[in-house]
Design a protein around this motif. Sequence first.
Motif, short mmCIF file in Angstrom:
data_model
loop_
_atom_site.label_atom_id
_atom_site.label_comp_id
_atom_site.label_asym_id
_atom_site.label_seq_id
_atom_site.Cartn_x
_atom_site.Cartn_y
_atom_site.Cartn_z
N ALA A 1 -22.94 4.24 -35.46
CA ALA A 1 -23.32 2.56 -35.63
C ALA A 1 -21.99 2.27 -36.55
O ALA A 1 -22.58 2.05 -38.34
N GLU B 1 -31.17 -1.63 -23.92
CA GLU B 1 -31.10 0.04 -24.01
C GLU B 1 -30.35 0.21 -25.56
O GLU B 1 -30.14 1.43 -25.62
N MET B 2 -30.11 -0.51 -26.30
CA MET B 2 -29.50 -0.24 -27.45
C MET B 2 -30.58 0.58 -28.40
O MET B 2 -29.99 1.38 -29.01
N THR C 1 -23.94 0.02 -30.31
CA THR C 1 -23.25 0.88 -29.24
C THR C 1 -21.96 0.54 -28.94
O THR C 1 -22.02 -0.93 -28.41
N SER D 1 -19.09 1.82 -24.27
CA SER D 1 -20.80 2.95 -23.85
C SER D 1 -22.14 2.03 -23.15
O SER D 1 -23.17 2.97 -23.04
N ILE D 2 -21.50 0.95 -22.92
CA ILE D 2 -23.08 -0.29 -22.36
C ILE D 2 -23.07 0.08 -20.92
O ILE D 2 -22.46 0.34 -20.02
N LEU E 1 -30.76 4.10 -27.05
CA LEU E 1 -29.98 5.32 -27.54
C LEU E 1 -29.85 5.46 -29.34
O LEU E 1 -29.71 6.25 -29.16
N THR E 2 -30.62 4.65 -29.76
CA THR E 2 -30.72 4.38 -31.03
C THR E 2 -32.33 5.62 -31.32
O THR E 2 -32.71 6.05 -32.26
N ALA F 1 -24.76 8.35 -27.70
CA ALA F 1 -24.29 8.33 -26.93
C ALA F 1 -22.77 8.91 -27.69
O ALA F 1 -21.82 9.54 -27.32
N SER G 1 -25.81 7.91 -32.90
CA SER G 1 -26.35 7.38 -31.72
C SER G 1 -25.71 8.62 -30.64
O SER G 1 -24.78 9.25 -30.97
#
Length: 466
Positions: A194, A284-285, A270, A274-275, A288-289, A190, A188
């Motif tokens: 995962a 957002e998921m 995530t 970090s959300i 992020l990917t 971030a 990720s």
Amino acid sequence: MVDHSKEAVTGLESSDKLQRNLHNRHIQLIAIGGAIGTGLFMGSGKTISLAGPSIIFVYMIIGFMLFFVMRAMGEILLSNLEYKSFSDFAADLLGPWAGYFTGWTYWFCWVVTGVADVVAISAYFQLWLPDFSVWMSALLCVAVFLSLNIATVKLFGEMEFWFAIIKIVAIVALIAVGIALAAMHFPSPAGGTAALSNIWQHGGMFPKGLSGFFAGFQIAVFAFVGIELVGTTAAEAHDPHKVLPRAINAIPIRVITFYVLALMAIMAVTPWDSIVPDRSPFVEMFLLTGLPAAASVVNFVVLTSAASSANSGIFSTSRMLYGLAEQGVAHRRFGLLSKRAVPTTGLLFSCFCLLAGVALIYLIPNVMMVFTLVTTVSAILFMFVWTIILCSYLAYRKKHPERHQASRFKMPLGILMCWVCMAFFLFVLILLTLQPDTRQALLATPLWFVMLAIGWTLRRRKTLRG
């Protein structure tokens, strides 16, 4: 007193009763659509940031309690098919005041929820059209919903059917993608990878302790508003004895599938810390990917979800105004039906009130602040409606024991679970005092009941004089 003068005014080809034009597939999907609302798509970012992984238990507890509320509602509605909605049975079982308070509060609930949905839709539009005015997109939404609802009941049913299909496919896809990314240990942006262990490795299941766990209840309750929509569709259901039990009994499976598994998939990909709280974690998921195209697709899905919720709300408010006019506690014009058996006056009035959402966004540009304020008011009012359903059930058991004996859809642990659920709603109200933003909404809400009490007193005086 029911006002029958509308029958002469409605026209020869029009119907003076709501038509049973909604079939099993419509009711099932409306029930699912009602159970998957903006609170899950838009609000879960904030609930995850407040409660961490313990939010999973929050959704399960609320889902468990509301299953019993729906069973109570189902048993009463099926005991007498003359009841069009819970406003009707509240008036019959608890007295005219209860029908008045429930009907108008439920109408206001959906106007407030519709405002929250319009706010959410405007926020989703920003991903594609960042320069487009937020309040203009809100205005556009209201116009679209009005035209969808004003046509026919069947068109509403079809629209909700397809809206709900989009939501279901999206959530199932999200869960599948989450499982796949966790299995592949997908890196990720971030930081980290995962993995299922992300759910409990960042401070455990209760990283913010009991206070964080309790704080998650506010928006989580809002995520379930609309679960009782299946009750307002009862008057227009083709075969209520078959359709209603099936829709209500499926609620626990839906809660586990759509809420618990979806949130687990998000937190596995995530880590919860970090959300971003003020954005939809569903979109957002995928960002992020590193899949921006997929994020656009998910943005479309969450937009249609909010549209579905607002669409259902407008349907519901117009029917509730129709029911109130039938009881004689709303203006008789709300009891008029168009040639297509649609309560047009109620629709126009509800859509006009939705414009408050446009004004709110114009005055407070912070979308998440408006969303939290509006959803808290909505959650409090919905808990009032759910409590009235439970009180009506207690009155029904006392007044009509023979109906309860004859019922083929009895509420499990009836009287005991009524008290347990009401104690739970009181507990949630106490929790709302803990956060400053929810406390403001809690303090403002009694004003609505003061206005209703004044309205009821004036109406009573007018009736007694007449």
